[in-house]
Each structure stands twice: as C-alpha cells, then as structure tokens.
Design a protein around this motif. Structure first.
Motif, PDB file in Angstrom:
ATOM      1  N   GLY A  36     115.087 -18.811  62.232  1.00 46.93           N
ATOM      2  CA  GLY A  36     115.312 -19.668  63.395  1.00 46.93           C
ATOM      3  C   GLY A  36     114.071 -19.985  64.197  1.00 46.93           C
ATOM      4  O   GLY A  36     114.152 -20.648  65.233  1.00 46.93           O
ATOM      5  N   ALA A  37     112.894 -19.561  63.737  1.00 42.07           N
ATOM      6  CA  ALA A  37     111.660 -19.813  64.494  1.00 42.07           C
ATOM      7  C   ALA A  37     111.313 -21.297  64.550  1.00 42.07           C
ATOM      8  O   ALA A  37     110.607 -21.744  65.454  1.00 42.07           O
ATOM      9  CB  ALA A  37     110.503 -19.037  63.877  1.00 42.07           C
ATOM     10  N   GLY A  38     111.805 -22.046  63.551  1.00 36.21           N
ATOM     11  CA  GLY A  38     111.465 -23.464  63.478  1.00 36.21           C
ATOM     12  C   GLY A  38     110.570 -23.788  62.288  1.00 36.21           C
ATOM     13  O   GLY A  38     109.929 -24.839  62.250  1.00 36.21           O
ATOM     14  N   LYS A  39     110.560 -22.925  61.281  1.00 29.08           N
ATOM     15  CA  LYS A  39     109.702 -23.140  60.116  1.00 29.08           C
ATOM     16  C   LYS A  39     110.101 -24.421  59.381  1.00 29.08           C
ATOM     17  O   LYS A  39     109.254 -25.248  59.061  1.00 29.08           O
ATOM     18  CB  LYS A  39     109.786 -21.941  59.149  1.00 29.08           C
ATOM     19  CG  LYS A  39     109.387 -20.611  59.796  1.00 29.08           C
ATOM     20  CD  LYS A  39     109.476 -19.450  58.824  1.00 29.08           C
ATOM     21  CE  LYS A  39     110.875 -19.115  58.334  1.00 29.08           C
ATOM     22  NZ  LYS A  39     111.779 -18.607  59.414  1.00 29.08           N
ATOM     23  N   GLY A  40     111.391 -24.561  59.088  1.00 27.72           N
ATOM     24  CA  GLY A  40     111.865 -25.745  58.357  1.00 27.72           C
ATOM     25  C   GLY A  40     111.647 -27.016  59.163  1.00 27.72           C
ATOM     26  O   GLY A  40     111.233 -28.050  58.624  1.00 27.72           O
ATOM     27  N   THR A  41     111.939 -26.935  60.464  1.00 25.24           N
ATOM     28  CA  THR A  41     111.764 -28.092  61.356  1.00 25.24           C
ATOM     29  C   THR A  41     110.314 -28.555  61.340  1.00 25.24           C
ATOM     30  O   THR A  41     110.021 -29.747  61.199  1.00 25.24           O
ATOM     31  CB  THR A  41     112.162 -27.693  62.799  1.00 25.24           C
ATOM     32  OG1 THR A  41     113.535 -27.298  62.787  1.00 25.24           O
ATOM     33  CG2 THR A  41     111.948 -28.824  63.776  1.00 25.24           C
ATOM     34  N   ARG A  43     122.573 -24.179  64.931  1.00 25.33           N
ATOM     35  CA  ARG A  43     121.906 -24.977  63.881  1.00 25.33           C
ATOM     36  C   ARG A  43     122.913 -25.715  63.002  1.00 25.33           C
ATOM     37  O   ARG A  43     123.915 -25.161  62.582  1.00 25.33           O
ATOM     38  CB  ARG A  43     121.047 -24.057  63.016  1.00 25.33           C
ATOM     39  CG  ARG A  43     120.531 -24.720  61.741  1.00 25.33           C
ATOM     40  CD  ARG A  43     119.357 -24.009  61.137  1.00 25.33           C
ATOM     41  NE  ARG A  43     119.641 -22.679  60.646  1.00 25.33           N
ATOM     42  CZ  ARG A  43     118.715 -21.845  60.168  1.00 25.33           C
ATOM     43  NH1 ARG A  43     117.442 -22.206  60.149  1.00 25.33           N
ATOM     44  NH2 ARG A  43     119.058 -20.667  59.725  1.00 25.33           N
ATOM     45  N   TYR A  53     119.133 -29.982  62.676  1.00 22.79           N
ATOM     46  CA  TYR A  53     119.432 -30.313  64.085  1.00 22.79           C
ATOM     47  C   TYR A  53     119.923 -29.069  64.808  1.00 22.79           C
ATOM     48  O   TYR A  53     120.155 -28.017  64.217  1.00 22.79           O
ATOM     49  CB  TYR A  53     120.512 -31.405  64.142  1.00 22.79           C
ATOM     50  CG  TYR A  53     120.098 -32.684  63.469  1.00 22.79           C
ATOM     51  CD1 TYR A  53     119.269 -33.595  64.130  1.00 22.79           C
ATOM     52  CD2 TYR A  53     120.508 -32.980  62.163  1.00 22.79           C
ATOM     53  CE1 TYR A  53     118.861 -34.771  63.509  1.00 22.79           C
ATOM     54  CE2 TYR A  53     120.099 -34.151  61.532  1.00 22.79           C
ATOM     55  CZ  TYR A  53     119.287 -35.039  62.213  1.00 22.79           C
ATOM     56  OH  TYR A  53     118.878 -36.199  61.599  1.00 22.79           O
ATOM     57  N   ARG A  60     108.572 -23.376  72.676  1.00 23.66           N
ATOM     58  CA  ARG A  60     108.234 -24.568  73.455  1.00 23.66           C
ATOM     59  C   ARG A  60     108.848 -25.779  72.779  1.00 23.66           C
ATOM     60  O   ARG A  60     109.550 -25.666  71.790  1.00 23.66           O
ATOM     61  CB  ARG A  60     106.704 -24.736  73.503  1.00 23.66           C
ATOM     62  CG  ARG A  60     106.002 -23.618  74.278  1.00 23.66           C
ATOM     63  CD  ARG A  60     104.507 -23.783  74.205  1.00 23.66           C
ATOM     64  NE  ARG A  60     104.083 -23.749  72.826  1.00 23.66           N
ATOM     65  CZ  ARG A  60     102.999 -24.345  72.337  1.00 23.66           C
ATOM     66  NH1 ARG A  60     102.216 -25.040  73.126  1.00 23.66           N
ATOM     67  NH2 ARG A  60     102.695 -24.250  71.060  1.00 23.66           N
TER      68      ARG A  60
HETATM   69  P1  ADP Z   1     113.752 -21.644  60.398  1.00 21.72           P
HETATM   70  O1  ADP Z   1     113.440 -22.573  59.250  1.00 21.72           O
HETATM   71  O2  ADP Z   1     112.531 -20.922  60.878  1.00 21.72           O
HETATM   72  O3  ADP Z   1     114.882 -20.703  60.104  1.00 21.72           O
HETATM   73  P2  ADP Z   1     114.779 -24.064  61.765  1.00 21.72           P
HETATM   74  O4  ADP Z   1     113.652 -25.036  61.634  1.00 21.72           O
HETATM   75  O5  ADP Z   1     115.939 -24.253  60.882  1.00 21.72           O
HETATM   76  O6  ADP Z   1     114.211 -22.545  61.646  1.00 21.72           O
HETATM   77  O7  ADP Z   1     115.240 -24.046  63.305  1.00 21.72           O
HETATM   78  C1  ADP Z   1     116.336 -23.246  63.728  1.00 21.72           C
HETATM   79  C2  ADP Z   1     117.165 -24.011  64.761  1.00 21.72           C
HETATM   80  O8  ADP Z   1     116.419 -24.143  65.988  1.00 21.72           O
HETATM   81  C3  ADP Z   1     117.524 -25.438  64.341  1.00 21.72           C
HETATM   82  O9  ADP Z   1     118.810 -25.738  64.826  1.00 21.72           O
HETATM   83  C4  ADP Z   1     116.447 -26.315  65.019  1.00 21.72           C
HETATM   84  O10 ADP Z   1     116.939 -27.622  65.328  1.00 21.72           O
HETATM   85  C5  ADP Z   1     116.180 -25.530  66.304  1.00 21.72           C
HETATM   86  N1  ADP Z   1     114.765 -25.585  66.734  1.00 21.72           N
HETATM   87  C6  ADP Z   1     113.660 -25.660  65.953  1.00 21.72           C
HETATM   88  N2  ADP Z   1     112.521 -25.675  66.710  1.00 21.72           N
HETATM   89  C7  ADP Z   1     112.942 -25.578  68.016  1.00 21.72           C
HETATM   90  C8  ADP Z   1     112.247 -25.540  69.291  1.00 21.72           C
HETATM   91  N3  ADP Z   1     110.913 -25.569  69.361  1.00 21.72           N
HETATM   92  N4  ADP Z   1     112.996 -25.445  70.417  1.00 21.72           N
HETATM   93  C9  ADP Z   1     114.360 -25.394  70.329  1.00 21.72           C
HETATM   94  N5  ADP Z   1     115.061 -25.437  69.179  1.00 21.72           N
HETATM   95  C10 ADP Z   1     114.367 -25.519  68.026  1.00 21.72           C
END
Ligand code: ADP
Ligand code: ADP
Ligand code: ZN
Length: 210
Positions: free
Chosen positions: A11-16, A123, A133, A196
């Motif tokens: 959930g850190a935002g790696k995929g995003t 998520r 999203y 952030r």
């Molecule tokens: P990971 O790949 O590290 O598990 P994701 O990219 O899937 O993480 O992001 C996890 C969730 O948090 C998703 O629903 C995404 O939309 C949301 N998210 C990603 N980056 C942020 C951010 N900087 N602030 C708030 N929410 C975020």
C-alpha cells in the motif's frame, strides 16, 4: 541490463508510482504480485502453490518467486532492464536478482504503518487495464468509470482486507525491511516520503533517478 527496484510496505504506492514513471524510465514494470495473481487465476502449478500463502498474507517461498523472475527476464522487452515493483522482498531474493541484473536504484517509498490499512482497504483497480484507484484519496473522475480506458468494470483484491493487511505488514517488517540495510550498504538506496500527494512523490522519484 540495468534495473530499478521500487521498495516499500504493502500500500505504499509502488504500483501507482510505477505506472507514472514507466515512460520516463523506459523500463517495463514487473510486479510479482500481479504475476502471482495471474498464475492463480489461470490455475497454473505456480498459482496453486502460491495461493495459500497469498490468502494468508504471508510471503510466497523464495524458490517460486525466483523461478518466476528468471523466466521473466528472458522475455524480449527485458533486454535493457526492468522496473521491479514488490520484488525483491527477502535477502535471498535480492541475492538472486544480483546474479541476474545490475540494480542502479532502489526507491524506497516510506509510509507509516498507521496509514497502510486505510490505503489498502480503499484500494480498487480497473479490471480491464489495471489502473489503481482509491475510494477517498484517488477516485476515478466519474464514479465507476476508468479514467485511463473508460471501462466500467472495477475490482478489489481478496487480500485487501484489514486482517490480511496486518499479516502482510508483519511479514514486511520481519522479512522485507532488513533489505533496506542490505541495499543501503551498496549506496543505491533512496528514501522517499510516501505520505504526501501522489504528484509530489512522482517528482521526487524522478529526481532520485536522474
Ligand atoms: P502498492 O503497490 O505499494 O501496494 P498502490 O500503488 O496499489 O500500493 O497504492 C495503494 C492504495 O493507496 C491505492 O488505492 C492507491 O490509489 C492509494 N495511494 C497510492 N499513493 C497514494 C498517496 N500518495 N496518497 C494517498 N493514497 C495513495
Ligand atoms: P502489496 O504490495 O499490496 O503487498 P503485492 O501485489 O505486491 O501486494 O503482493 C501480494 C501477495 O503476493 C503478497 O502478500 C505475497 O503473498 C505475494 N508476493 C508478491 N510478491 C512477492 C515476493 N517478491 N515474495 C514473496 N511473496 C510475494
Ligand atoms: Zn482501465
């Protein structure tokens, strides 16, 4: 072949972030989580072996993951390197990767534990193109319609529930976070504040990669 690693808790935002920087890096994104979910869906031997661990929020055994990566790097698009998301997650995985490709940067997206549950539990993603999203933090512009491809089919992961997230976070602290020191000692570890705005984080990552 020179690759990049995106590192951080679930959930850190790696995929995003991977989706946002892939044009700049020119490196294809490789998510071991996505590869495993595809294997489970297709009922392959790898999928059948991995499912029980994924459902329980535990790491899949290193040998299975390393075999997946060894196959992936043989594909044509991997010639110039790959951008790994969610791999490596243990020191043995990192040692195996070092035999396969040079790693120029490890980008660590740092988010405190107390933010992780809300990130994971909100998520969802597009069933058609995979765009990610969040109910509150990053919703589609039109409810239920993918911004990227227009599809109206959204999905949620079975393991994105509170109890499994806590297991995954435990596995991260026990088995994955020791890798930070391992990569730091090599001088390629870049810490990015991931608590952030999505846009700000992207700017910092691109700067770290310069
Ligand atoms: P990971 O790949 O590290 O598990 P994701 O990219 O899937 O993480 O992001 C996890 C969730 O948090 C998703 O629903 C995404 O939309 C949301 N998210 C990603 N980056 C942020 C951010 N900087 N602030 C708030 N929410 C975020
Ligand atoms: P997240 O970033 O939200 O934790 P992933 O999609 O990266 O999710 O991983 C989902 C699950 O797949 C993990 O909980 C784990 O069971 C398995 N998995 C993915 N990548 C690895 C890996 N490199 N090593 C071991 N298990 C993995
Ligand atoms: Zn889509």
């Amino acid at each position: 072949m020179t690759s990049i690693v995106l590192f951080g808790p679930p959930g850190a935002g790696k995929g995003t972030q991977a989706a946002r920087i892939t044009d700049s890096t020119g490196l294809p994104q490789v998510s071991t989580g996505d590869m495993l979910r595809a294997a489970v869906k297709n009922g392959t031997e790898t999928g059948m072996a991995a499912k029980q661990y994924m459902d329980a929020g535990q790491l899949v055994p290193d040998s299975i993951i390393i075999d997946l990566i060894k196959e992936r790097v043989l594909e044509k698009d991997a010639q110039n390197g790959l951008m790994f998301d969610g791999f490596p997650r243990t020191v043995p995985q990192a040692e195996a990767l070092a035999e396969i490709t040079e790693v120029s940067h490890v980008i660590s997206i740092e988010v405190p534990d107390e933010r992780i549950v809300e990130r994971i539990c909100g998520r969802y993603s597009c069933a058609s193109c995979g765009a990610v999203y969040h109910d509150t933090f990053n919703p589609t512009s039109t409810e239920g319609v993918c911004d990227q491809c227009g599809s109206k089919e959204m999905k949620r992961r079975a393991d994105d529930n509170e109890s499994t997230v806590l297991q995954r976070l435990g596995a991260y602290h026990e088995q994955t976070s020791p890798l930070a020191d391992w990569y730091d000692a090599k001088g390629i570890f870049h810490r990015i504040d991931g608590d952030r705005d999505i846009d700000q984080i992207t700017v910092d990552i691109l700067q770290a990669l310069e």
